[in-house]
Every structure is written in structure tokens, then in C-alpha cells.
Scaffold this motif. Sequence first.
Motif, short mmCIF file in Angstrom:
data_model
loop_
_atom_site.label_atom_id
_atom_site.label_comp_id
_atom_site.label_asym_id
_atom_site.label_seq_id
_atom_site.Cartn_x
_atom_site.Cartn_y
_atom_site.Cartn_z
N GLN A 50 0.87 -1.10 -0.73
CA GLN A 50 0.25 -0.26 0.01
C GLN A 50 0.79 0.99 -0.07
OE1 GLN A 50 -3.51 -0.05 0.01
NE2 GLN A 50 -3.60 1.71 -0.36
N HIS A 72 -0.81 6.30 9.92
CA HIS A 72 -0.79 5.16 9.07
C HIS A 72 0.24 5.00 7.91
CE1 HIS A 72 -5.66 4.44 8.82
NE2 HIS A 72 -5.43 5.09 9.54
N LYS A 79 2.11 1.93 8.20
CA LYS A 79 1.40 1.46 7.77
C LYS A 79 1.60 0.44 6.00
CE LYS A 79 -2.54 1.54 9.71
NZ LYS A 79 -3.94 0.53 10.14
N ASN A 88 -16.10 -0.52 0.88
CA ASN A 88 -15.00 0.76 0.20
C ASN A 88 -15.13 1.25 1.17
OD1 ASN A 88 -12.83 0.54 -1.20
ND2 ASN A 88 -13.71 2.14 -2.66
N ASP A 102 -13.51 0.43 4.84
CA ASP A 102 -12.47 -0.05 5.27
C ASP A 102 -10.97 0.67 4.96
OD1 ASP A 102 -10.41 -2.50 4.54
OD2 ASP A 102 -10.59 -2.23 2.34
N ASP A 118 -7.69 -1.61 10.56
CA ASP A 118 -7.85 -2.98 10.19
C ASP A 118 -8.48 -3.80 11.29
OD1 ASP A 118 -5.18 -2.32 9.54
OD2 ASP A 118 -3.83 -2.27 11.83
N GLY A 158 -7.83 -4.69 0.32
CA GLY A 158 -8.04 -3.91 -1.17
C GLY A 158 -9.75 -3.47 -1.41
N ASP A 159 -9.65 -3.22 -3.30
CA ASP A 159 -10.55 -2.47 -3.63
C ASP A 159 -11.20 -4.15 -4.19
OD1 ASP A 159 -10.09 -0.34 -3.32
OD2 ASP A 159 -11.23 0.62 -5.06
N ALA A 169 -13.67 13.03 7.23
CA ALA A 169 -13.74 11.58 6.97
C ALA A 169 -13.51 10.54 6.06
CB ALA A 169 -15.88 12.53 5.91
C1 57M Z 1 -11.07 3.49 -0.26
N1 57M Z 1 -8.61 3.02 1.37
C2 57M Z 1 -8.29 3.31 2.69
C3 57M Z 1 -6.37 -0.69 1.19
C4 57M Z 1 -8.31 -1.34 1.14
C5 57M Z 1 -14.86 11.02 -1.06
C6 57M Z 1 -13.57 10.59 -0.33
C7 57M Z 1 -14.63 10.19 1.19
C8 57M Z 1 -13.28 8.67 -0.89
C9 57M Z 1 -11.84 7.69 0.30
C10 57M Z 1 -11.66 6.75 -0.28
O1 57M Z 1 -10.30 7.40 -1.44
N2 57M Z 1 -11.95 5.81 0.02
C11 57M Z 1 -11.55 4.34 -0.66
C12 57M Z 1 -10.09 4.07 1.21
C13 57M Z 1 -6.76 2.68 1.93
O2 57M Z 1 -6.54 1.35 2.29
C14 57M Z 1 -6.70 1.19 1.03
O3 57M Z 1 -8.22 0.97 0.44
C15 57M Z 1 -8.38 -0.81 0.42
C16 57M Z 1 -10.52 -0.03 0.42
N3 57M Z 1 -9.95 0.47 -0.59
O4 57M Z 1 -8.45 -2.65 1.40
O5 57M Z 1 -5.98 -1.25 0.05
C17 57M Z 1 -5.89 3.12 3.59
O6 57M Z 1 -6.68 2.28 4.72
C18 57M Z 1 -5.33 2.09 5.68
N4 57M Z 1 -6.49 0.77 5.78
C19 57M Z 1 -6.11 0.06 7.34
N5 57M Z 1 -6.29 -1.23 7.53
C20 57M Z 1 -7.36 -2.33 6.10
O7 57M Z 1 -7.32 -3.02 6.87
O8 57M Z 1 -4.92 0.89 8.23
C21 57M Z 1 -7.25 -0.25 4.72
C22 57M Z 1 -7.05 -1.48 5.36
C23 57M Z 1 -4.62 2.22 3.11
C24 57M Z 1 -4.57 2.44 4.79
O9 57M Z 1 -3.90 3.43 6.15
O10 57M Z 1 -3.79 2.85 2.96
C25 57M Z 1 -7.78 5.44 2.51
O11 57M Z 1 -7.69 5.56 3.36
O12 57M Z 1 -7.12 6.31 1.88
N6 57M Z 1 -11.33 9.17 1.18
C26 57M Z 1 -10.84 8.96 1.94
O13 57M Z 1 -11.48 8.23 2.98
C27 57M Z 1 -9.92 10.44 2.57
N7 57M Z 1 -11.11 11.44 2.99
C28 57M Z 1 -11.45 12.23 2.53
O14 57M Z 1 -10.13 12.78 2.20
N8 57M Z 1 -12.23 13.24 3.36
C29 57M Z 1 -12.50 14.56 3.01
C30 57M Z 1 -13.57 14.19 2.27
C31 57M Z 1 -13.18 14.22 0.41
C32 57M Z 1 -14.83 13.74 3.02
C33 57M Z 1 -12.95 15.43 4.30
O15 57M Z 1 -13.03 15.08 5.60
O16 57M Z 1 -13.07 16.65 4.59
C34 57M Z 1 -8.87 10.62 3.49
N9 57M Z 1 -7.95 8.62 3.26
C35 57M Z 1 -6.96 9.06 4.05
N10 57M Z 1 -6.19 10.10 3.91
N11 57M Z 1 -6.41 7.57 3.97
C36 57M Z 1 -8.10 11.15 3.01
C37 57M Z 1 -6.92 10.96 4.20
#
Ligand code: 57M
Length: 357
Positions: A55, A65, A68, A189, A192, A195, A263-264, A319
Motif C-alpha cells: 500500500q 497510518h 502501514k 469500500n 475499509d 485494520d 484492497g478494492d 471523513a
Molecule cells: C478507499 N482506502 C483507504 C486498502 C484497502 C470521497 C472520499 C471520502 C473517498 C475516500 C476513499 O478514497 N475511500 C476509499 C479508502 C486505504 O486502504 C486501501 O484501500 C482499500 C479499500 N478500498 O483495502 O488497500 C488506507 O486505509 C488504511 N487501511 C488500514 N487497514 C486496512 O485493513 O489501515 C485500510 C485497510 C490504507 C491504510 O492506511 O492505505 C484510505 O483511507 O485511503 N477518501 C478518504 O477516505 C480520505 N478522506 C478524505 O479525503 N476526506 C475529506 C472529504 C473528501 C470527505 C474530508 O474529510 O474533508 C482520507 N483517506 C486517507 N487519508 N487515507 C483522507 C486522508
Amino acid sequence: MLYHLLYPLSKYYSAFNVFQYITFRTIYAVVTALVICFVLGPYIIKRLSVLQLGQVIRRNGPPNHKSKEGTPTMGGALILFSVILSILLWTNLTNPYVWVLIFITVSMGVVGFIDDYKKIVKKDSSGLRPRYKFLCQLLIAFLVALFLYVSEFNTIVTIPFLKEVRIDMGWFYVPFAMFVIVGASNAVNLTDGLDGLAVGPIIIAGATYMLLAYLTGHSGIANYLQIMYVPFVGELTIFAGAMVGASLGFLWFNTYPAQVFMGDIGSLAMGGALGTIAIITKHEALLVLIGGIFVVEALSVIFQVASFKLRGKRVFMMAPIHHHFELKGWPEPRIIVRFWIIAIILSLIAVSTLKLR
Ligand code: 57M
């Protein structure tokens, strides 16, 4: 396959009669999927690490994170393989609903795989463009909904707690079913992100639908409970069981601190499968409760984006909502286990609605 190979032998040895029972085959579907995950898990995690399918962690995310970085992802392939193999072994493969579920799981998994592959192997951080991803999901859900509609599937929707209310949606059932399937896939999705945060509620929802599929497919019990009886749906008890077994096996490796992420490929497929089971068991509306954690996660994003666009202010620190609690300082395991507890309570309330009507 075992059903087709071994049940006919009951003519010669009555012991083989046991293969006709859904309960027996469900138990072994759970165990088979679990054992496949346990056996193949370490090998697959090693392969994913060697292939460097690790990742990439976003820089603007919660600080904890960063540790990770490099955790292998696409572990959902293990879930899918275990579910499908277990299903092929234990279900009656002449049942069309089983094939609908295999179709949705594999095709949503393929969409997820393309997204993961672009992000991780091609290092294209945006992955499959959200617009194309959404279109693919809509198309897959449309095929499922259309198939059900033309096979004269019951288009009446019942509402929890309100026994008398029965809404016949007619052709509108097609977009409705698409909304449920695509919504569930995306909501899982979004969940996720910690962990075990998604896979825990998948296990709980899977187990609940295992029960509901059994009750709905049993004319005597359905009649007694005054719920809709859906012929042949009992076979989905085994599908839900395989989902539970595979997800438990995956949780073994995904529990904090995770050795692998799904993953997705895993989240889109399991979400799509849950939505489809909800549709076919005719407990669509109950998914809001049974998948309550997924609903809350998705709503948190909707409110956050809407509030930011309309008022220029955020509702949550970040979020989806699990990030909000992380930024408030809650340790990761506390958030995860509390979300699981809420998922269990919501599922119990959902089951209680069978009586509270
Ligand atoms: C995918 N993916 C995880 C892993 C997992 C519109 C917006 C809200 C979308 C959202 C988004 O992209 N969501 C979908 C989330 C990622 O995990 C990977 O993705 C797969 C699932 N699709 O299997 O391969 C990360 O999550 C963590 N993780 C774990 N344990 C696990 O078992 O710790 C995952 C599985 C991994 C790991 O760190 O890298 C993700 O979070 O990226 N976007 C967001 O979630 C973002 N939110 C955001 O931008 N919020 C904004 C707005 C748009 C609402 C706000 O609040 O103002 C945040 N995501 C992250 N960082 N990571 C932003 C900051």
C-alpha cells in the motif's frame, strides 16, 4: 460439486442423505472457506509482498497510518478464491441465485482488481477513474437487477416493523436493486480504512443474512414468521456461510496490526455480494440496519462533502467517520472493536424485527 457427486449416492448408502441438508452444507462451507484462508494466507501474503503489491499511504491522512506503508494489499483475492471454491464444492449448482452471486462477486472483484492494479503496480495514485469505476459497478448491478426482473422475481418490498406495508415497485425495482448493490459495494469500500474495520461488520452482516436466507427459503418458517417466502433462496445460506468463513480467515491476517489489506478487489466484491443477498432474500430494507456501520460511514462522507460545499465548514475532523475518531486520539483497536460492537447490536435489532411487527 460435492452435493452433485455425493447426494445421489444416498440411494446406496443412507448416510449420504446428509448432503441434501442446507444446514450441513453451510457448516462445511464456512469451515472450507476458513481452512483455505488459513492454509493459503501466509503464502499469498508472501507473494503479494514479493510482488511489491504494498500500500502507498496518502500523505494527508492520519499520522499513525505512515507505519502501514508497504503493507501488502489485494488480500481480497484470498477471500474471493476461498468463497468461490467453497461455493463450488457445497452448493447446488443448478440454483440460478448461486450463479447470480458468483457473477456479482467475481465481476465486482475484477473492477476492484483493475483499480488496485493501477494504483499499486502502475503507481497511478488515482487508480481507475471514479467515473469509470462507478459506471462498471452500475452496469454489473444493472445486469443482475434485469436478470431478476425478467425471471419474474418478486418486486414487492417490505418495511421493517410495518407488517402491513408492502410496496410493489414493478419495473422501478431494477433501479432500486442497482442502488442497493452499488451503494453496498461503495459503502464497504469507504469503511475499509482501519485494520479489520470492514471485514468485522462483513462477518456480522454475512452471519445475519445466513440466518435470513435460511428462514426466507423455508416455506414453513417463513409462513410462521409471516415473512416473504422465496423458493430456492435457502441455497444462499451456504453462500453467506462461505463469506463468513472466508472473512474470518482473512481477519486472522487483517487484525490489528494488519499483515495484509483486502484492497478494492475484496471490498467492492464483498459489498456487492452483501447488497445482492439482501435483494434476493427480500430483506433489502433491513440492510440499512444489518450494514449500519457501512451506512454511517457512507453518510459521514456525504454530510462532510455537502457541508463543505454549502457552508464551507466540515462536520467531522475528517471523513469517513473512522478518521474523525483517529484524529480525536482514539487508539485504532478501540475504534475497530467499538464499531464491531455496534454492528452486532444493529444486527440483533434487525433480527428482532422479524418478531416486532
Ligand atoms: C478507499 N482506502 C483507504 C486498502 C484497502 C470521497 C472520499 C471520502 C473517498 C475516500 C476513499 O478514497 N475511500 C476509499 C479508502 C486505504 O486502504 C486501501 O484501500 C482499500 C479499500 N478500498 O483495502 O488497500 C488506507 O486505509 C488504511 N487501511 C488500514 N487497514 C486496512 O485493513 O489501515 C485500510 C485497510 C490504507 C491504510 O492506511 O492505505 C484510505 O483511507 O485511503 N477518501 C478518504 O477516505 C480520505 N478522506 C478524505 O479525503 N476526506 C475529506 C472529504 C473528501 C470527505 C474530508 O474529510 O474533508 C482520507 N483517506 C486517507 N487519508 N487515507 C483522507 C486522508
